[in-house]
Motif scaffolding. Sequence first.
Motif, short mmCIF file in Angstrom:
data_model
loop_
_atom_site.label_atom_id
_atom_site.label_comp_id
_atom_site.label_asym_id
_atom_site.label_seq_id
_atom_site.Cartn_x
_atom_site.Cartn_y
_atom_site.Cartn_z
N PRO A 96 0.83 -1.21 0.00
CA PRO A 96 0.00 0.00 0.00
C PRO A 96 0.86 1.26 0.00
O PRO A 96 1.93 1.30 0.64
N LEU A 97 0.38 2.29 -0.69
CA LEU A 97 1.13 3.54 -0.74
C LEU A 97 0.85 4.46 0.45
O LEU A 97 1.56 5.43 0.65
N ARG A 98 -0.19 4.13 1.22
CA ARG A 98 -0.57 4.99 2.34
C ARG A 98 -0.74 4.17 3.62
O ARG A 98 -1.33 3.09 3.60
N ARG A 99 -0.28 4.72 4.71
CA ARG A 99 -0.36 4.03 6.00
C ARG A 99 -1.81 3.89 6.46
O ARG A 99 -2.16 2.90 7.11
N ASP A 100 -2.66 4.89 6.16
CA ASP A 100 -4.04 4.83 6.65
C ASP A 100 -4.88 3.79 5.91
O ASP A 100 -6.04 3.57 6.27
N LEU A 101 -4.31 3.12 4.92
CA LEU A 101 -5.01 2.05 4.23
C LEU A 101 -4.65 0.67 4.77
O LEU A 101 -5.19 -0.34 4.31
N VAL A 102 -3.75 0.63 5.72
CA VAL A 102 -3.34 -0.64 6.32
C VAL A 102 -4.27 -0.93 7.49
O VAL A 102 -4.09 -0.44 8.60
N ARG A 103 -5.28 -1.74 7.21
CA ARG A 103 -6.25 -2.13 8.24
C ARG A 103 -6.21 -3.64 8.37
O ARG A 103 -6.84 -4.36 7.60
N HIS A 153 -4.09 -8.96 2.14
CA HIS A 153 -5.10 -10.02 2.13
C HIS A 153 -6.42 -9.51 2.71
O HIS A 153 -7.16 -10.24 3.36
N VAL A 154 -6.69 -8.25 2.47
CA VAL A 154 -7.95 -7.62 2.90
C VAL A 154 -8.49 -6.85 1.70
O VAL A 154 -8.13 -5.70 1.47
N ARG A 155 -9.34 -7.50 0.93
CA ARG A 155 -9.86 -6.88 -0.29
C ARG A 155 -10.80 -5.73 0.06
O ARG A 155 -11.71 -5.88 0.86
N ARG A 156 -10.57 -4.58 -0.58
CA ARG A 156 -11.43 -3.44 -0.31
C ARG A 156 -11.16 -2.34 -1.33
O ARG A 156 -10.14 -2.36 -2.03
N THR A 157 -12.09 -1.40 -1.39
CA THR A 157 -11.95 -0.20 -2.21
C THR A 157 -12.01 1.00 -1.29
O THR A 157 -12.89 1.09 -0.43
N ASP A 158 -11.05 1.90 -1.42
CA ASP A 158 -11.01 3.13 -0.63
C ASP A 158 -10.86 4.32 -1.57
O ASP A 158 -10.41 4.18 -2.71
N TRP A 159 -11.21 5.49 -1.06
CA TRP A 159 -11.06 6.73 -1.82
C TRP A 159 -10.29 7.73 -0.98
O TRP A 159 -10.57 7.91 0.21
N ARG A 160 -9.30 8.36 -1.60
CA ARG A 160 -8.55 9.44 -0.97
C ARG A 160 -8.35 10.55 -2.00
O ARG A 160 -7.84 10.30 -3.09
N GLY A 163 -10.31 11.92 -3.98
CA GLY A 163 -10.94 11.62 -5.24
C GLY A 163 -10.29 10.52 -6.05
O GLY A 163 -10.67 10.28 -7.19
N VAL A 164 -9.31 9.85 -5.47
CA VAL A 164 -8.58 8.77 -6.15
C VAL A 164 -9.03 7.43 -5.58
O VAL A 164 -9.13 7.26 -4.35
N ARG A 165 -9.28 6.47 -6.45
CA ARG A 165 -9.70 5.14 -6.03
C ARG A 165 -8.49 4.26 -5.72
O ARG A 165 -7.56 4.15 -6.52
N PHE A 166 -8.49 3.65 -4.55
CA PHE A 166 -7.45 2.72 -4.12
C PHE A 166 -8.06 1.33 -4.05
O PHE A 166 -9.05 1.11 -3.34
N GLU A 167 -7.45 0.38 -4.76
CA GLU A 167 -7.97 -0.99 -4.80
C GLU A 167 -6.96 -1.97 -4.20
O GLU A 167 -5.81 -2.04 -4.65
N GLU A 168 -7.38 -2.67 -3.15
CA GLU A 168 -6.59 -3.78 -2.61
C GLU A 168 -7.16 -5.04 -3.24
O GLU A 168 -8.34 -5.34 -3.09
N VAL A 169 -6.33 -5.80 -3.98
CA VAL A 169 -6.85 -6.82 -4.90
C VAL A 169 -6.37 -8.23 -4.55
O VAL A 169 -6.28 -9.10 -5.43
N SER A 170 -6.08 -8.51 -3.30
CA SER A 170 -5.54 -9.80 -2.91
C SER A 170 -6.53 -10.94 -3.11
O SER A 170 -7.74 -10.78 -2.89
N LEU A 171 -6.01 -12.09 -3.49
CA LEU A 171 -6.75 -13.35 -3.38
C LEU A 171 -6.50 -13.91 -1.98
O LEU A 171 -7.41 -13.97 -1.16
#
Length: 320
Positions: A240-247, A281-288, A290-298
């Motif tokens: 991830p490029l941002r720390r606040d997306l690490v959940r 390993h936490v699939r989700r879509t976030d917005w920061r 106005g930019v869409r961030f996609e975590e795409v793990s299987l």
Amino acid sequence: MPAQRATTILPTPRAVWEADHRVILRLDTLFQPDSAPSQIGRGGAKIMRMKLYAISDLHVAHATNRDQLLRLRPHPEDWLILAGDVGERPEQLACVLETLNTRFARLIWVPGNHELWTVDRDPAAPRGEAKYRQMVGVARDHGVLTPEDDYPLWTGPGGPCVITPLFLLYDYSFRPDDVAEADVAAWAAEERAACADEIYLSPEPHESRAAWCRARLAVTEARLSALPPDLPTVLVNHFPLRRDLVRIPRIPRFAPWCGTRATEDWHRRFNAHVVVSGHLHVRRTDWRDGVRFEEVSLGSPRQWDHARGVEAYLREILPG
């Protein structure tokens, strides 16, 4: 491997010197398909149907994941981003690329931490930078784009966008401010968190994984800065490029192995339309911003529904 569509090279007037290599790498050169796939609709109108998908963390060392991947249906006009952690061994990566090359028009790969692991006990086995270069070689042998290649220009629906495969690693800066880098492992262990990278991921010839990260940041920042500033990007990095997306609530103290604070604003600096990552390993879509961030793990076999198949976990990035 299917025949690749012809490409048009679109040179820009700049070239980037990569400091630790002896050649000029034209890393800001773009290429695009001569024509985007389409189909004929009612009244003879052309309907664009080309899609850009992404998935990460296939972990084909697990037989279940490997076998399920073979059932993926063909996507002859679509591109697929593999955002890291395909497997640890060159033969695993080669097997996956051979399989997916028969199903997609174009593959783009970035390494995860697992591709960088040295699991072979042979003391002569590639380690660190050499292991990375070995995996890049495997990808190139299969016609797959890597972080060391020219950035492709997506001209299908949702474009134009430059797809930028990145390899940045991590520098432990996703830790609390009051925890020193030297104390990260001990701090994580207090809540029974640990990372196998400390055993299997050598930074050679760099002094440390953090030093390797800094070197990758410098090279990559130069490449991205050379892109036309008004051209949108799809930034692709395993971490991830941002720390606040690490959940990761089950192992929150794993965060130091998940990225670097140096990229917190890259989605703004480099005109990102979408940012793609895996690793958690936490699939989700976030917005920061106005930019869409996609975590795409299987993920590992217990982290996804086998009845749905791998197909259900392909994330549509463009047109989105």
